[in-house]
Design a protein around this motif. Structure first.
Motif, PDB file in Angstrom:
ATOM      1  N   MET A   1     103.770  80.924  64.777  1.00  0.00           N
ATOM      2  CA  MET A   1     103.436  79.889  63.789  1.00  0.00           C
ATOM      3  C   MET A   1     103.550  78.504  64.429  1.00  0.00           C
ATOM      4  O   MET A   1     104.371  78.297  65.325  1.00  0.00           O
ATOM      5  N   ASP A   2     102.764  77.557  63.953  1.00  0.00           N
ATOM      6  CA  ASP A   2     102.728  76.207  64.492  1.00  0.00           C
ATOM      7  C   ASP A   2     104.080  75.519  64.341  1.00  0.00           C
ATOM      8  O   ASP A   2     104.751  75.631  63.318  1.00  0.00           O
ATOM      9  N   VAL A   3     104.496  74.772  65.378  1.00  0.00           N
ATOM     10  CA  VAL A   3     105.803  74.134  65.372  1.00  0.00           C
ATOM     11  C   VAL A   3     105.924  73.115  64.243  1.00  0.00           C
ATOM     12  O   VAL A   3     107.003  72.960  63.635  1.00  0.00           O
ATOM     13  N   GLU A   4     104.832  72.420  63.910  1.00  0.00           N
ATOM     14  CA  GLU A   4     104.887  71.447  62.811  1.00  0.00           C
ATOM     15  C   GLU A   4     105.175  72.141  61.492  1.00  0.00           C
ATOM     16  O   GLU A   4     106.005  71.669  60.696  1.00  0.00           O
ATOM     17  N   ILE A   5     104.492  73.236  61.222  1.00  0.00           N
ATOM     18  CA  ILE A   5     104.707  73.965  59.970  1.00  0.00           C
ATOM     19  C   ILE A   5     106.138  74.480  59.903  1.00  0.00           C
ATOM     20  O   ILE A   5     106.812  74.375  58.861  1.00  0.00           O
ATOM     21  N   LEU A   6     106.628  75.046  61.005  1.00  0.00           N
ATOM     22  CA  LEU A   6     107.999  75.563  61.028  1.00  0.00           C
ATOM     23  C   LEU A   6     109.019  74.447  60.807  1.00  0.00           C
ATOM     24  O   LEU A   6     110.003  74.625  60.070  1.00  0.00           O
ATOM     25  N   ALA A   7     108.797  73.297  61.446  1.00  0.00           N
ATOM     26  CA  ALA A   7     109.724  72.173  61.287  1.00  0.00           C
ATOM     27  C   ALA A   7     109.719  71.661  59.852  1.00  0.00           C
ATOM     28  O   ALA A   7     110.778  71.319  59.299  1.00  0.00           O
ATOM     29  N   ARG A   8     108.547  71.627  59.228  1.00  0.00           N
ATOM     30  CA  ARG A   8     108.467  71.195  57.837  1.00  0.00           C
ATOM     31  C   ARG A   8     109.133  72.205  56.908  1.00  0.00           C
ATOM     32  O   ARG A   8     109.832  71.818  55.962  1.00  0.00           O
ATOM     33  N   ILE A   9     108.927  73.493  57.172  1.00  0.00           N
ATOM     34  CA  ILE A   9     109.576  74.534  56.358  1.00  0.00           C
ATOM     35  C   ILE A   9     111.093  74.430  56.491  1.00  0.00           C
ATOM     36  O   ILE A   9     111.827  74.521  55.497  1.00  0.00           O
ATOM     37  N   SER A 399     109.276  66.004  67.439  1.00  0.00           N
ATOM     38  CA  SER A 399     109.833  65.938  68.788  1.00  0.00           C
ATOM     39  C   SER A 399     108.841  66.583  69.753  1.00  0.00           C
ATOM     40  O   SER A 399     108.234  67.613  69.433  1.00  0.00           O
ATOM     41  N   LYS A 400     108.681  66.009  70.911  1.00  0.00           N
ATOM     42  CA  LYS A 400     107.679  66.491  71.861  1.00  0.00           C
ATOM     43  C   LYS A 400     108.164  67.683  72.679  1.00  0.00           C
ATOM     44  O   LYS A 400     107.354  68.397  73.270  1.00  0.00           O
ATOM     45  N   SER A 401     109.474  67.915  72.710  1.00  0.00           N
ATOM     46  CA  SER A 401     110.001  68.987  73.561  1.00  0.00           C
ATOM     47  C   SER A 401     110.423  70.233  72.792  1.00  0.00           C
ATOM     48  O   SER A 401     110.637  71.280  73.400  1.00  0.00           O
ATOM     49  N   VAL A 402     110.538  70.148  71.489  1.00  0.00           N
ATOM     50  CA  VAL A 402     110.993  71.302  70.712  1.00  0.00           C
ATOM     51  C   VAL A 402     109.882  72.346  70.627  1.00  0.00           C
ATOM     52  O   VAL A 402     108.697  72.008  70.534  1.00  0.00           O
ATOM     53  N   THR A 403     110.276  73.628  70.664  1.00  0.00           N
ATOM     54  CA  THR A 403     109.290  74.707  70.614  1.00  0.00           C
ATOM     55  C   THR A 403     109.365  75.440  69.283  1.00  0.00           C
ATOM     56  O   THR A 403     110.371  75.354  68.561  1.00  0.00           O
ATOM     57  N   ALA A 404     108.309  76.194  68.990  1.00  0.00           N
ATOM     58  CA  ALA A 404     108.262  76.943  67.740  1.00  0.00           C
ATOM     59  C   ALA A 404     109.386  77.981  67.673  1.00  0.00           C
ATOM     60  O   ALA A 404     109.999  78.185  66.624  1.00  0.00           O
ATOM     61  N   GLN A 406     112.343  77.852  69.036  1.00  0.00           N
ATOM     62  CA  GLN A 406     113.619  77.182  68.789  1.00  0.00           C
ATOM     63  C   GLN A 406     113.775  76.834  67.311  1.00  0.00           C
ATOM     64  O   GLN A 406     114.838  77.036  66.725  1.00  0.00           O
ATOM     65  N   VAL A 407     112.718  76.316  66.721  1.00  0.00           N
ATOM     66  CA  VAL A 407     112.776  75.964  65.301  1.00  0.00           C
ATOM     67  C   VAL A 407     112.938  77.215  64.443  1.00  0.00           C
ATOM     68  O   VAL A 407     113.724  77.235  63.484  1.00  0.00           O
ATOM     69  N   LEU A 408     112.209  78.267  64.789  1.00  0.00           N
ATOM     70  CA  LEU A 408     112.299  79.517  64.023  1.00  0.00           C
ATOM     71  C   LEU A 408     113.704  80.108  64.095  1.00  0.00           C
ATOM     72  O   LEU A 408     114.250  80.554  63.075  1.00  0.00           O
ATOM     73  N   PHE A 409     114.303  80.098  65.282  1.00  0.00           N
ATOM     74  CA  PHE A 409     115.656  80.634  65.431  1.00  0.00           C
ATOM     75  C   PHE A 409     116.656  79.853  64.586  1.00  0.00           C
ATOM     76  O   PHE A 409     117.483  80.441  63.874  1.00  0.00           O
ATOM     77  N   SER A 410     116.579  78.521  64.646  1.00  0.00           N
ATOM     78  CA  SER A 410     117.517  77.709  63.854  1.00  0.00           C
ATOM     79  C   SER A 410     117.254  77.858  62.362  1.00  0.00           C
ATOM     80  O   SER A 410     118.189  77.822  61.552  1.00  0.00           O
ATOM     81  N   LEU A 411     115.984  78.046  61.965  1.00  0.00           N
ATOM     82  CA  LEU A 411     115.658  78.267  60.558  1.00  0.00           C
ATOM     83  C   LEU A 411     116.311  79.547  60.042  1.00  0.00           C
ATOM     84  O   LEU A 411     116.903  79.565  58.954  1.00  0.00           O
ATOM     85  N   ILE A 412     116.209  80.617  60.823  1.00  0.00           N
ATOM     86  CA  ILE A 412     116.833  81.889  60.433  1.00  0.00           C
ATOM     87  C   ILE A 412     118.353  81.728  60.355  1.00  0.00           C
ATOM     88  O   ILE A 412     119.000  82.210  59.415  1.00  0.00           O
ATOM     89  N   LEU A 413     118.920  81.012  61.317  1.00  0.00           N
ATOM     90  CA  LEU A 413     120.366  80.788  61.334  1.00  0.00           C
ATOM     91  C   LEU A 413     120.810  79.993  60.109  1.00  0.00           C
ATOM     92  O   LEU A 413     121.796  80.348  59.441  1.00  0.00           O
ATOM     93  N   PHE A 414     120.086  78.923  59.803  1.00  0.00           N
ATOM     94  CA  PHE A 414     120.410  78.122  58.621  1.00  0.00           C
ATOM     95  C   PHE A 414     120.296  78.947  57.339  1.00  0.00           C
ATOM     96  O   PHE A 414     121.107  78.805  56.422  1.00  0.00           O
ATOM     97  N   PHE A 415     119.276  79.788  57.282  1.00  0.00           N
ATOM     98  CA  PHE A 415     119.072  80.613  56.097  1.00  0.00           C
ATOM     99  C   PHE A 415     120.286  81.521  55.859  1.00  0.00           C
ATOM    100  O   PHE A 415     120.766  81.648  54.734  1.00  0.00           O
TER     101      PHE A 415
END
Length: 459
Positions: A1-9, A399-404, A406-415
């Motif tokens: 999934m796109d990093v922007e969408i994941l970051a917004r979610i 952020s220009k260096s963050v990857t999809a 990384q965001v997905l992993f932290s999203l699952i962790l936060f959940f």
């Protein structure tokens, strides 16, 4: 999934979960101030018991709210570095003001509020309750001001170019009193009062239905009903004023909220419906020319539609925005009808004899929370594709260096973490509600303030 969408979610998830608690803290703070004030005025110890009981629940919501709010500040740096650089001067000023004027006030009195029941005089404790309440109100001020500046930026200039560009404040008070801040702040405050009032109404309706703490619950129910009635009617006025502001300052958002596509034409107001973005039409129940009349008091007045804007400057999910907005409005109208009917029943001395009405109130605790959430969804999605309206697009704020991944992993962790926190909150809240304001097998399970005062003074 796109990093922007994941970051917004991820941000939407964390801020939505966090926003369960601050409105409850603000609303309960107001209820506690009223209860303690009535105790000071009347000397009736039942009001003190109520204030003591709801202080314990307030402490629970306050603690979870603080814990869940910290995460968002880190997300600004990890996922939205360009955005943080761009708005850092604005957000820094607002958050500094929150720390000086709000958090210091709130935390300064919090200890007395929670632990001063048997240690200070009743009027001193009331002052601490008022201090905590105003602190929570001021905290909302600076958060809403910062967010409103993103919706209607004023009092700034742009320094630098390209990725190094950032907004600097040139007029602090112009930033604070930007065109949308006061309308949105009142809307948020009233939503918080409703959230707190309906939690009190729900709990004491539950007690009344079970025949527990009847006298105490009747008093609490009347206090909360008064707050809920005034606040729900106030939302009608605040919502209309806010809509006028959106029409003036963010016409693309207003067009999305009502599914209005024509570039400049009279606009209908939909009670409910379904938006087809492809066909550019709405199917549903409507008041012909209703939006035109609401904004300009003329059913034939033209209203700017989505087609007046370039396609890349329109909100994307039109139907979702439309649905969220109309759910908020529907709940708001239902709360007005419910509280007015209950107030009329109170006037006729039939409020507590209608078990079906108490049953509705027992489950109504979810409605203000849902309205608050979907209202924010509509406001934030309606601002897209801009993260700072007209200045910085969301796609450029990442952020220009963050990857999809990384965001997905932290999203699952936060959940997982937030799910555990929510389960803990529900468990502790349920435990406190079941225990009730005092031990029913005894006259009271703790000394009251007035009793302590008598011991200390020897009177």
């Amino acid at each position: 999934m796109d990093v922007e969408i994941l970051a917004r979610i991820q941000f939407a998830f964390t801020v939505s979960f966090h926003y369960i608690y601050p409105p409850l803290s603000i609303g309960l703070g107001l209820i506690m101030v009223i209860m303690e004030s009535l105790y000071i005025k009347t000397g009736n110890k039942e009001y003190e018991k109520l204030a003591y009981f709801w202080t314990k629940i307030f402490a629970l919501t306050f603690g979870i709210g603080v814990a869940t709010g910290i995460v968002m500040e880190f997300e600004f740096g990890t996922n939205w570095a360009t955005y943080s650089r761009y708005v850092g001067d604005v957000f820094g000023s607002a958050l500094a003001a929150e720390g000086i004027f709000a958090f210091a006030l709130e935390s300064g009195f919090l200890g007395i509020l929670l632990f001063g029941w048997n240690r200070v005089k009743p009027w001193v404790h009331l002052v601490s309750t008022v201090g905590v309440f105003f602190g929570s109100m001021f905290s909302a001020v600076w958060i809403v001001v910062a967010n409103s500046w993103q919706q209607t930026p004023t009092g700034y200039h742009i320094v630098g170019d390209g990725l190094n560009a950032r907004a600097e404040i040139t007029d602090f008070w112009a930033m604070v009193f930007n065109p949308s801040s006061m309308d949105r702040l009142i809307h948020v405050w009233l939503g918080a009062f409703l959230a707190g009032a309906f939690l009190v109404l729900s709990v004491h309706a539950y007690y009344l239905l079970r025949g527990r703490y009847v006298i105490l619950s009747q008093k609490a129910f009347k206090i909360a009903l008064l707050v809920a009635t005034v606040s729900s009617l106030g939302q009608l006025v605040a919502g209309h004023s806010s809509a006028d502001g959106v029409a003036k300052n963010q016409p693309a958002k207003l067009a999305a909220l009502e599914g209005h596509f024509e570039e400049s034409a009279p606009a209908d107001m939909y009670i409910m419906g379904w938006v087809s973005k492809k066909e550019q039409k709405v199917t549903g129940i409507k008041i012909p020319g209703g939006l035109s009349f609401l904004l300009k008091y003329d059913f034939d007045a033209p209203v700017t539609g989505l087609n007046a804007f370039p396609e890349d400057e329109r909100p994307g999910q039109i139907n979702a925005i439309f649905q969220f907005y109309h759910i908020m409005v529907a709940i708001g109208m239902f709360l007005i009808a419910l509280t007015l009917y209950a107030s009329f029943a109170w006037y006729r001395k039939k409020l507590f004899s209608q078990r079906w009405l108490l049953g509705i109130f027992a489950f109504s605790v979810f409605l203000p929370q849902i309205a608050n959430q979907v209202g924010w969804f509509a406001a934030e999605m309606g601002r897209q594709p801009w993260v700072v309206y007209g200045l910085l697009k969301t796609s450029d704020a990442l952020s220009k260096s963050v990857t999809a991944n990384q965001v997905l992993f932290s999203l699952i962790l936060f959940f997982i973490i937030y799910l555990i926190l929510f389960m803990l909150f529900i468990y502790l809240l349920n435990k406190k509600i079941k225990k009730g304001p005092y031990d029913e097998s005894k006259t009271d399970d703790r000394p009251l303030q007035s009793d302590i005062a008598h011991v200390i003074t020897g009177s």
